[in-house]
Design an enzyme around this catalytic site. Structure first.
Site, PDB file in Angstrom:
ATOM      1  N   ARG A  56      39.810  35.460  45.775  1.00 45.21           N
ATOM      2  CA  ARG A  56      39.541  34.097  45.318  1.00 45.21           C
ATOM      3  C   ARG A  56      39.794  33.898  43.825  1.00 45.21           C
ATOM      4  O   ARG A  56      40.473  32.955  43.416  1.00 45.21           O
ATOM      5  CB  ARG A  56      38.074  33.721  45.602  1.00 45.21           C
ATOM      6  CG  ARG A  56      37.794  33.344  47.017  1.00 45.21           C
ATOM      7  CD  ARG A  56      36.383  33.765  47.393  1.00 45.21           C
ATOM      8  NE  ARG A  56      36.391  35.195  47.587  1.00 45.21           N
ATOM      9  CZ  ARG A  56      36.634  35.761  48.761  1.00 45.21           C
ATOM     10  NH1 ARG A  56      36.779  35.035  49.821  1.00 45.21           N
ATOM     11  NH2 ARG A  56      36.714  37.072  48.869  1.00 45.21           N
ATOM     12  N   THR A  57      39.216  34.784  42.992  1.00 49.75           N
ATOM     13  CA  THR A  57      39.278  34.555  41.539  1.00 49.75           C
ATOM     14  C   THR A  57      40.713  34.654  41.032  1.00 49.75           C
ATOM     15  O   THR A  57      41.179  33.800  40.269  1.00 49.75           O
ATOM     16  CB  THR A  57      38.375  35.577  40.819  1.00 49.75           C
ATOM     17  OG1 THR A  57      37.101  35.589  41.469  1.00 49.75           O
ATOM     18  CG2 THR A  57      38.197  35.237  39.365  1.00 49.75           C
ATOM     19  N   LYS A  84      48.779  55.623  35.559  1.00 52.55           N
ATOM     20  CA  LYS A  84      49.282  56.843  34.888  1.00 52.55           C
ATOM     21  C   LYS A  84      48.397  57.204  33.708  1.00 52.55           C
ATOM     22  O   LYS A  84      48.745  58.040  32.890  1.00 52.55           O
ATOM     23  CB  LYS A  84      50.712  56.605  34.383  1.00 52.55           C
ATOM     24  CG  LYS A  84      51.727  56.294  35.463  1.00 52.55           C
ATOM     25  CD  LYS A  84      53.091  56.048  34.811  1.00 52.55           C
ATOM     26  CE  LYS A  84      54.008  55.296  35.748  1.00 52.55           C
ATOM     27  NZ  LYS A  84      55.093  54.619  35.006  1.00 52.55           N
ATOM     28  N   ARG A 106      39.381  41.003  34.954  1.00 50.49           N
ATOM     29  CA  ARG A 106      38.355  41.544  35.853  1.00 50.49           C
ATOM     30  C   ARG A 106      38.397  43.065  35.713  1.00 50.49           C
ATOM     31  O   ARG A 106      39.469  43.675  35.772  1.00 50.49           O
ATOM     32  CB  ARG A 106      38.606  41.157  37.303  1.00 50.49           C
ATOM     33  CG  ARG A 106      37.693  41.954  38.243  1.00 50.49           C
ATOM     34  CD  ARG A 106      37.663  41.421  39.623  1.00 50.49           C
ATOM     35  NE  ARG A 106      36.987  40.146  39.687  1.00 50.49           N
ATOM     36  CZ  ARG A 106      36.624  39.570  40.824  1.00 50.49           C
ATOM     37  NH1 ARG A 106      36.853  40.158  41.978  1.00 50.49           N
ATOM     38  NH2 ARG A 106      36.007  38.396  40.826  1.00 50.49           N
ATOM     39  N   HIS A 136      29.940  36.968  35.782  1.00 50.49           N
ATOM     40  CA  HIS A 136      31.100  36.305  36.385  1.00 50.49           C
ATOM     41  C   HIS A 136      30.935  34.803  36.077  1.00 50.49           C
ATOM     42  O   HIS A 136      30.596  34.009  36.957  1.00 50.49           O
ATOM     43  CB  HIS A 136      31.077  36.578  37.891  1.00 50.49           C
ATOM     44  CG  HIS A 136      32.343  36.267  38.623  1.00 50.49           C
ATOM     45  ND1 HIS A 136      33.416  35.618  38.041  1.00 50.49           N
ATOM     46  CD2 HIS A 136      32.709  36.513  39.920  1.00 50.49           C
ATOM     47  CE1 HIS A 136      34.375  35.479  38.946  1.00 50.49           C
ATOM     48  NE2 HIS A 136      33.976  36.018  40.082  1.00 50.49           N
TER      49      HIS A 136
HETATM   50  N1   CP Z   1      33.780  35.437  44.383  1.00 49.84           N
HETATM   51  C1   CP Z   1      34.709  36.299  43.970  1.00 49.84           C
HETATM   52  O1   CP Z   1      34.713  36.739  42.804  1.00 49.84           O
HETATM   53  O2   CP Z   1      35.632  36.635  44.930  1.00 49.84           O
HETATM   54  P1   CP Z   1      36.852  37.609  44.707  1.00 49.84           P
HETATM   55  O3   CP Z   1      36.312  39.006  44.516  1.00 49.84           O
HETATM   56  O4   CP Z   1      37.689  37.498  45.966  1.00 49.84           O
HETATM   57  O5   CP Z   1      37.605  37.170  43.489  1.00 49.84           O
END
Ligand code: CP
Length: 316
Positions: A56-57, A84, A106, A136
């Site tokens: 999603r993100t 690597k 991320r 988040h």
């Molecule tokens: N909610 C969320 O962060 O989903 P993803 O891990 O799919 O990005």
């Protein structure tokens, strides 16, 4: 207007958060129309730097940047020189050389986004797309947007809205960012979990704590189920998955106890049958798909504000 970086939901004042949600609403209205694309960030480059898996993100940041006409570079640690042994510093400096204006990161380590921002290895706006078990912030923004959309579709804040956040609070960056943002916007937040899945120091958070979902379910406006993060669990935090599901899962019996206007949320990905039953996830009360959709508009607003785009709706 927010400036600099977005590392934590705590970076946002109440007014900044409400303005961002209002910008997201305006952007959603525009991109829901026949012409989904705006020229706002033409000439800017957004890098999606993902050291951890995401559906999603990553996709919604990519969609958001493209809808604002930015160039997008998608970087995933798998298949890159990170495998690597290349360091975060060298990766960041490579992105600097590519001319990145924003880096959406991320990472599995809490604090990775802040480190990237603090070290100045790269002169770009840094957006935290999830760092370890820490935060988040854009998930919290899209959750607040979704709650407002369904329960408070006006300019006001979330005063009077009671939100249950249920499940694996200990490992949840979503829970931390939501507690910071939703309480700032005036919501009452109740964390519902077994004691083993609550973090040390949670007594100092601005929330109520409950170990009993059944005593809470009838008196909430929002029930936000969290994924049990089995991949972060080295120890056993509950006797069995069946026992967890029985005490803390959202099922049809609990769904029936929710008030008429209450909504069901989940940040995804879901463990269907563990923290949420399939019929609860797919029920009319579920706004889980709206959360995903709203993620695009909210992330457009964040990119728009951090990269100082031209006025929304400017069609040149
Ligand atoms: N909610 C969320 O962060 O989903 P993803 O891990 O799919 O990005």
């Amino acid at each position: 207007m927010i400036t600099g970086h977005l590392l934590s939901a705590a970076d946002l004042s109440k007014d900044e958060a409400l303005n961002l949600l209002s910008t997201a609403k305006e952007l959603a209205a525009i991109t829901d129309g026949p012409n989904k694309k705006l020229p706002t960030l033409r000439g800017k480059t957004v890098v999606n730097l993902f050291f951890e898996d995401s559906t999603r993100t990553r996709i919604s940041f990519e969609t958001a940047a493209k809808r604002l006409s930015a160039d997008v570079i998608n970087f995933s640690a798998k298949g890159s020189s990170v495998s690597k042994g290349e360091s975060l510093k060298d990766t960041a400096q490579t992105l600097q050389a590519m001319g990145a204006d924003a880096v959406v990161i991320r990472h599995g380590s809490s604090g990775a986004a802040k480190r990237l921002a603090d070290t100045q290895w790269i002169q770009a706006a840094i957006i935290n797309a999830g760092d370890g078990t820490h935060e988040h912030p854009t998930q919290a923004l899209l959750d607040a947007f979704t709650i407002k959309q369904h329960l408070r579709n006006d300019k006001s804040d979330l005063t009077g809205i009671r939100v249950l956040i249920v499940g694996d609070i200990l490992h949840s960056r979503v829970a931390r960012s939501n507690v910071l943002l939703l309480t700032k916007l005036g919501a009452q937040v109740v964390l519902v979990a077994p004691p083993t899945l609550l973090p040390v120091g949670v007594g100092d958070w601005p929330v109520e704590i409950s170990y009993d979902l059944d005593s809470q379910i009838e008196k909430c406006d929002v029930v936000m189920m969290l994924r049990i993060q089995l991949e972060r669990m080295a120890d056993s935090f509950f006797p069995t998955e069946r026992e967890y599901s029985r005490r803390y899962g959202l099922n049809s019996a609990r769904l029936a106890k929710l008030s008429k206007s209450a909504i069901v949320m989940h940040p995804g990905p879901m463990n269907r049958g563990l923290e949420i039953s399939a019929d609860s996830a797919d029920d009319l009360k579920s706004v889980i798909i709206d959360q995903v959709k709203n993620g695009v508009a909210v992330r457009m607003a964040v990119l728009y504000e951090l990269l100082g785009g031209a006025q929304i709706g400017d069609s040149k």
